[in-house]
Design a protein around this motif. Structure first.
Motif, PDB file in Angstrom:
ATOM      1  N   GLY A  41     -28.771  45.738 -26.741  1.00  0.00           N
ATOM      2  CA  GLY A  41     -28.012  44.931 -27.683  1.00  0.00           C
ATOM      3  C   GLY A  41     -28.107  45.494 -29.092  1.00  0.00           C
ATOM      4  O   GLY A  41     -28.805  46.481 -29.340  1.00  0.00           O
ATOM      5  N   PRO A  42     -27.401  44.884 -30.038  1.00  0.00           N
ATOM      6  CA  PRO A  42     -27.441  45.362 -31.425  1.00  0.00           C
ATOM      7  C   PRO A  42     -28.818  45.186 -32.042  1.00  0.00           C
ATOM      8  O   PRO A  42     -29.557  44.263 -31.707  1.00  0.00           O
ATOM      9  CB  PRO A  42     -26.396  44.488 -32.131  1.00  0.00           C
ATOM     10  CG  PRO A  42     -26.307  43.248 -31.291  1.00  0.00           C
ATOM     11  CD  PRO A  42     -26.526  43.711 -29.884  1.00  0.00           C
ATOM     12  N   THR A  43     -29.155  46.073 -32.959  1.00  0.00           N
ATOM     13  CA  THR A  43     -30.440  45.993 -33.650  1.00  0.00           C
ATOM     14  C   THR A  43     -30.361  44.958 -34.772  1.00  0.00           C
ATOM     15  O   THR A  43     -29.274  44.477 -35.128  1.00  0.00           O
ATOM     16  CB  THR A  43     -30.812  47.347 -34.259  1.00  0.00           C
ATOM     17  OG1 THR A  43     -29.834  47.688 -35.258  1.00  0.00           O
ATOM     18  CG2 THR A  43     -30.848  48.431 -33.191  1.00  0.00           C
ATOM     19  N   GLU A  44     -31.506  44.651 -35.357  1.00  0.00           N
ATOM     20  CA  GLU A  44     -31.547  43.729 -36.493  1.00  0.00           C
ATOM     21  C   GLU A  44     -30.710  44.274 -37.656  1.00  0.00           C
ATOM     22  O   GLU A  44     -29.985  43.528 -38.313  1.00  0.00           O
ATOM     23  CB  GLU A  44     -32.991  43.523 -36.952  1.00  0.00           C
ATOM     24  CG  GLU A  44     -33.128  42.610 -38.165  1.00  0.00           C
ATOM     25  CD  GLU A  44     -34.537  42.587 -38.727  1.00  0.00           C
ATOM     26  OE1 GLU A  44     -34.781  41.818 -39.678  1.00  0.00           O
ATOM     27  OE2 GLU A  44     -35.385  43.355 -38.235  1.00  0.00           O
ATOM     28  N   THR A  46     -28.075  46.263 -37.502  1.00  0.00           N
ATOM     29  CA  THR A  46     -26.653  46.112 -37.192  1.00  0.00           C
ATOM     30  C   THR A  46     -26.196  44.682 -37.428  1.00  0.00           C
ATOM     31  O   THR A  46     -25.145  44.432 -38.027  1.00  0.00           O
ATOM     32  CB  THR A  46     -26.368  46.529 -35.748  1.00  0.00           C
ATOM     33  OG1 THR A  46     -26.686  47.915 -35.578  1.00  0.00           O
ATOM     34  CG2 THR A  46     -24.910  46.301 -35.387  1.00  0.00           C
ATOM     35  N   ASP A  47     -26.975  43.723 -36.948  1.00  0.00           N
ATOM     36  CA  ASP A  47     -26.604  42.310 -37.111  1.00  0.00           C
ATOM     37  C   ASP A  47     -26.490  41.925 -38.587  1.00  0.00           C
ATOM     38  O   ASP A  47     -25.530  41.259 -38.992  1.00  0.00           O
ATOM     39  CB  ASP A  47     -27.640  41.411 -36.429  1.00  0.00           C
ATOM     40  CG  ASP A  47     -27.466  41.381 -34.913  1.00  0.00           C
ATOM     41  OD1 ASP A  47     -26.340  41.637 -34.445  1.00  0.00           O
ATOM     42  OD2 ASP A  47     -28.454  41.114 -34.208  1.00  0.00           O
ATOM     43  N   LYS A  48     -27.452  42.349 -39.394  1.00  0.00           N
ATOM     44  CA  LYS A  48     -27.445  41.966 -40.810  1.00  0.00           C
ATOM     45  C   LYS A  48     -26.315  42.650 -41.571  1.00  0.00           C
ATOM     46  O   LYS A  48     -25.614  42.015 -42.366  1.00  0.00           O
ATOM     47  CB  LYS A  48     -28.790  42.300 -41.444  1.00  0.00           C
ATOM     48  CG  LYS A  48     -29.917  41.376 -40.976  1.00  0.00           C
ATOM     49  CD  LYS A  48     -31.199  41.599 -41.771  1.00  0.00           C
ATOM     50  CE  LYS A  48     -32.252  40.576 -41.380  1.00  0.00           C
ATOM     51  NZ  LYS A  48     -33.498  40.722 -42.163  1.00  0.00           N
ATOM     52  N   TRP A  50     -23.508  43.951 -40.315  1.00  0.00           N
ATOM     53  CA  TRP A  50     -22.218  43.479 -39.820  1.00  0.00           C
ATOM     54  C   TRP A  50     -21.919  42.087 -40.372  1.00  0.00           C
ATOM     55  O   TRP A  50     -20.779  41.773 -40.712  1.00  0.00           O
ATOM     56  CB  TRP A  50     -22.211  43.471 -38.298  1.00  0.00           C
ATOM     57  CG  TRP A  50     -20.924  42.994 -37.678  1.00  0.00           C
ATOM     58  CD1 TRP A  50     -20.777  41.957 -36.811  1.00  0.00           C
ATOM     59  CD2 TRP A  50     -19.615  43.527 -37.894  1.00  0.00           C
ATOM     60  NE1 TRP A  50     -19.456  41.809 -36.461  1.00  0.00           N
ATOM     61  CE2 TRP A  50     -18.718  42.757 -37.120  1.00  0.00           C
ATOM     62  CE3 TRP A  50     -19.117  44.569 -38.666  1.00  0.00           C
ATOM     63  CZ2 TRP A  50     -17.349  43.010 -37.093  1.00  0.00           C
ATOM     64  CZ3 TRP A  50     -17.746  44.813 -38.640  1.00  0.00           C
ATOM     65  CH2 TRP A  50     -16.886  44.048 -37.861  1.00  0.00           C
ATOM     66  N   GLY A  51     -22.953  41.264 -40.489  1.00  0.00           N
ATOM     67  CA  GLY A  51     -22.768  39.937 -41.071  1.00  0.00           C
ATOM     68  C   GLY A  51     -22.316  40.022 -42.523  1.00  0.00           C
ATOM     69  O   GLY A  51     -21.422  39.288 -42.957  1.00  0.00           O
ATOM     70  N   GLN A  54     -18.658  41.186 -42.625  1.00  0.00           N
ATOM     71  CA  GLN A  54     -17.717  40.133 -42.238  1.00  0.00           C
ATOM     72  C   GLN A  54     -17.426  39.190 -43.404  1.00  0.00           C
ATOM     73  O   GLN A  54     -16.297  38.718 -43.568  1.00  0.00           O
ATOM     74  CB  GLN A  54     -18.270  39.357 -41.041  1.00  0.00           C
ATOM     75  CG  GLN A  54     -18.162  40.122 -39.727  1.00  0.00           C
ATOM     76  CD  GLN A  54     -18.673  39.325 -38.550  1.00  0.00           C
ATOM     77  OE1 GLN A  54     -19.793  38.797 -38.581  1.00  0.00           O
ATOM     78  NE2 GLN A  54     -17.879  39.212 -37.508  1.00  0.00           N
TER      79      GLN A  54
END
Length: 253
Positions: A41-44, A46-48, A50-51, A54
């Motif tokens: 899954g996405p890494t921390e 990537t999540d931060k 990408w957030g 967005q």
């Protein structure tokens, strides 16, 4: 033939004698017949990131499709310093750099045609630089001007009346897309050395008009490659694609 210690254990000979990623892959790949269970899954990070992106995209849509535009700096390889999606999250970014100095900020690209670049600004309420207008009107020849000089009167008429579209005068905002597989396999220094050898042998000492032009163009490739840290082969490939599109468009007419 070059042989780096990092290549120990890999099979093949041709890819060590010339830049040939395909030969390396053919000699060393292992087929995979399993399912998608190996995917992670996405890494921390990537999540931060990408957030954060967005949120910027939402703000961009709220402003009518353009978050910000450059009006004073001409887009170029070294026009801006390091850029981050979010300064507070920059420790999570692995590749530093944006098209401009801010995320989703549109660049000013007058080399494709000063009128087109200025219209892009004024359409969204931005005032382009008067100084840049003078430079790219009085002193600099743009891609757009060069293409229009090549058009016949019939081409100009067909374009003006919108009988045909997609002509090469609108291709001035292209990108150089690097083939970074070569960089991973050979490294920048080795790639530059290969192309320097090619350049030294270009024309075999015969200085005809075609050879002089080719050597001058290849030297320009080397300068672009050095600034971008990509191979001159990549620069050449992208230019050839652009020339092919131009020829096809002109021949069609």
């Amino acid at each position: 033939m070059i042989d780096f210690e990092q290549w120990e254990g890999f099979e093949g000979r041709i890819w060590k004698e010339e830049v040939n990623v395909r030969d390396f892959i053919q000699k060393n790949y292992t087929p995979y017949d399993g399912d998608e269970s190996f995917l992670a899954g996405p890494t921390e990070a990537t999540d931060k990131l990408w957030g954060a992106l967005q949120k910027l995209q939402k703000a961009e849509r709220a402003k009518g499709g353009v978050l910000d535009m450059e009006t004073e700096v001409v887009s170029g390889l070294t026009a801006y310093g390091p850029g981050y999606i979010d300064e507070s999250l920059k420790e999570f970014e692995q590749i530093v750099g944006l098209q401009t100095d801010k995320p989703l900020k549109r660049a000013f690209m007058p080399y494709g045609g000063i009128k087109m670049a200025e219209q892009a600004c004024t359409t969204y309420g931005y005032q382009p630089s008067e100084e840049l207008h003078k430079i790219f009107t009085d002193y600099t020849r743009t891609h757009n001007q060069a293409v229009f000089d090549a058009y016949t009167p019939e081409m100009k008429t067909a374009r003006h009346t919108h009988i045909i579209t997609g002509l090469p005068d609108t291709y001035g905002r292209g990108r150089i897309v690097g083939d970074y597989r070569r960089v991973a396999l050979y490294g920048i220094d080795a790639l530059i050395k290969f192309k320097q050898e090619d350049f030294a042998n270009c024309g075999d000492g015969t200085m005809t008009d075609d050879v002089i032009r080719l050597r001058e163009e290849k030297q320009s490739y080397a300068q672009v490659a050095e600034e971008l840290n990509i191979s001159t082969k990549t620069v050449d490939a992208q230019l050839q694609k652009a020339l092919t599109r131009l020829k096809e468009a002109l021949l069609t007419e």
